[in-house]
Design an enzyme around this catalytic site. Sequence first.
Site, mmCIF file in Angstrom:
data_model
loop_
_atom_site.group_PDB
_atom_site.id
_atom_site.type_symbol
_atom_site.label_atom_id
_atom_site.label_comp_id
_atom_site.label_asym_id
_atom_site.label_seq_id
_atom_site.Cartn_x
_atom_site.Cartn_y
_atom_site.Cartn_z
ATOM 1 N N THR A 177 13.375 -2.639 2.686
ATOM 2 C CA THR A 177 13.395 -2.817 1.229
ATOM 3 C C THR A 177 14.835 -2.917 0.735
ATOM 4 O O THR A 177 15.741 -2.371 1.353
ATOM 5 C CB THR A 177 12.700 -1.601 0.594
ATOM 6 O OG1 THR A 177 11.310 -1.698 0.863
ATOM 7 C CG2 THR A 177 12.941 -1.485 -0.892
ATOM 8 N N ARG A 205 -2.537 -2.460 -1.000
ATOM 9 C CA ARG A 205 -1.607 -1.336 -0.888
ATOM 10 C C ARG A 205 -0.324 -1.594 -1.702
ATOM 11 O O ARG A 205 0.282 -2.645 -1.635
ATOM 12 C CB ARG A 205 -1.265 -1.121 0.580
ATOM 13 C CG ARG A 205 -0.355 0.084 0.854
ATOM 14 C CD ARG A 205 1.107 -0.305 0.909
ATOM 15 N NE ARG A 205 1.940 0.824 1.324
ATOM 16 C CZ ARG A 205 3.265 0.834 1.244
ATOM 17 N NH1 ARG A 205 3.917 -0.218 0.794
ATOM 18 N NH2 ARG A 205 3.955 1.899 1.626
ATOM 19 N N VAL A 206 0.080 -0.588 -2.468
ATOM 20 C CA VAL A 206 1.343 -0.621 -3.207
ATOM 21 C C VAL A 206 2.152 0.596 -2.792
ATOM 22 O O VAL A 206 1.612 1.703 -2.698
ATOM 23 C CB VAL A 206 1.087 -0.600 -4.732
ATOM 24 C CG1 VAL A 206 2.414 -0.533 -5.491
ATOM 25 C CG2 VAL A 206 0.288 -1.831 -5.154
ATOM 26 N N GLY A 207 3.436 0.392 -2.535
ATOM 27 C CA GLY A 207 4.297 1.499 -2.120
ATOM 28 C C GLY A 207 5.023 2.138 -3.284
ATOM 29 O O GLY A 207 4.628 2.007 -4.457
ATOM 30 N N ASP A 208 6.099 2.836 -2.962
ATOM 31 C CA ASP A 208 6.848 3.577 -3.977
ATOM 32 C C ASP A 208 7.801 2.710 -4.777
ATOM 33 O O ASP A 208 8.161 3.065 -5.904
ATOM 34 C CB ASP A 208 7.652 4.688 -3.298
ATOM 35 C CG ASP A 208 8.643 4.123 -2.269
ATOM 36 O OD1 ASP A 208 8.223 3.257 -1.462
ATOM 37 O OD2 ASP A 208 9.812 4.527 -2.283
ATOM 38 N N THR A 228 14.239 3.753 -0.178
ATOM 39 C CA THR A 228 13.555 3.000 0.860
ATOM 40 C C THR A 228 13.008 4.003 1.861
ATOM 41 O O THR A 228 13.629 5.036 2.104
ATOM 42 C CB THR A 228 14.489 2.002 1.551
ATOM 43 O OG1 THR A 228 13.795 1.405 2.649
ATOM 44 C CG2 THR A 228 15.759 2.652 2.068
ATOM 45 N N GLY A 231 6.712 4.837 1.921
ATOM 46 C CA GLY A 231 6.427 4.892 0.505
ATOM 47 C C GLY A 231 5.380 5.899 0.085
ATOM 48 O O GLY A 231 5.499 6.520 -0.979
HETATM 49 N N1 ASP Z 1 9.291 2.013 0.590
HETATM 50 C C1 ASP Z 1 8.725 0.732 0.883
HETATM 51 C C2 ASP Z 1 7.236 0.796 0.739
HETATM 52 O O1 ASP Z 1 6.652 1.797 1.095
HETATM 53 C C3 ASP Z 1 9.031 0.230 2.229
HETATM 54 C C4 ASP Z 1 10.504 0.101 2.497
HETATM 55 O O2 ASP Z 1 11.288 0.940 2.077
HETATM 56 O O3 ASP Z 1 10.894 -0.872 3.161
HETATM 57 O O4 ASP Z 1 6.647 -0.175 0.301
#
Ligand code: ASP
Length: 312
Positions: A177, A205-208, A228, A231
Amino acid sequence: MSTASPRPWTLLVHGGAGILTRDTVSAETDAAARAGLDAALSAGGAVLSGGGSALDAVEAAVRVLEDDPTFNSGRGAVLTFDGAIELDAAIMDGRDRNAGAVAGVTRSRHPVTLARAVMEHSPHVLLAGTGADTFATEQGVEQVDPDWFMTPERRAQLDAMKADPDNWFDVDMKYGTVGAVAVDGGGHVAAATSTGGVTAKRWGRVGDSPLIGAGTYADDRACAMSATGSGEFFIRVGVGHEIAARIRFTGETLQEAADTVLTETKALGGTGGVIVVGPHGDAAWSLTTPGMYRGRVSQDGERRVAIYGEEG
Ligand code: ASP
């Protein structure tokens, strides 16, 4: 724009954390990542040295990283289980804690700019899926064919994961990220984050990253931060808001707050990294993975990029 800044500006960028060591990162990737981070520092630094805002600087820096296929955002984003592109991004202004975010968008070349449009041209904070794609078109945010985002490397990563179904979620732990945080000459902070999420994600799915208070946060009273990492854990901890709250209420430094919250996140099982900048120009990064693509530039002339943990 004014030519002199009353306060020293600072910009930090990241391009993801993970199992990044001198053994796992090729010489080509090492060089490409350092060049990409440096280009992002140049873009954001040019905004700040010209008297521009932290908000403009973080958007400019992230746009450069979104176009760079080395990183997992925009072009070069990871693929979903179905081989598609679903991009998440957020931006936040520390002056008034205004924020915009998008999740699961498929055609915006620069999701961070779409997130900014949500902040500035809608009454909402977070738009998702086809509605967010429609909003992008209505706003005139640059749209591209989904093929534009896809690279052979990401296809190969997805195929390798699916070939090993017992071990396909985040098996490489190379998150990728991108994000930026800045403080400008007025002492205002801003943060932005952009990502393709995690390889082989499904079910929407959605991350942080696009969640305000988790992967992205900015408050002039405390700090701006972009994260990053894994998430799901960063969401559960509310990493961004937690770091800001510790700075406000405990008197911890940025470094202490970031280290503490990442340690607590790791205790739950989640690893990754954050970049943090405060309204007085203080800055920190913290990571619980072996490496994080990262860089910083400030008005006092400091400028550096790093990948591996031992680079400090
Ligand atoms: N934090 C991001 C997610 O979970 C992934 C990443 O940091 O590359 O979507």
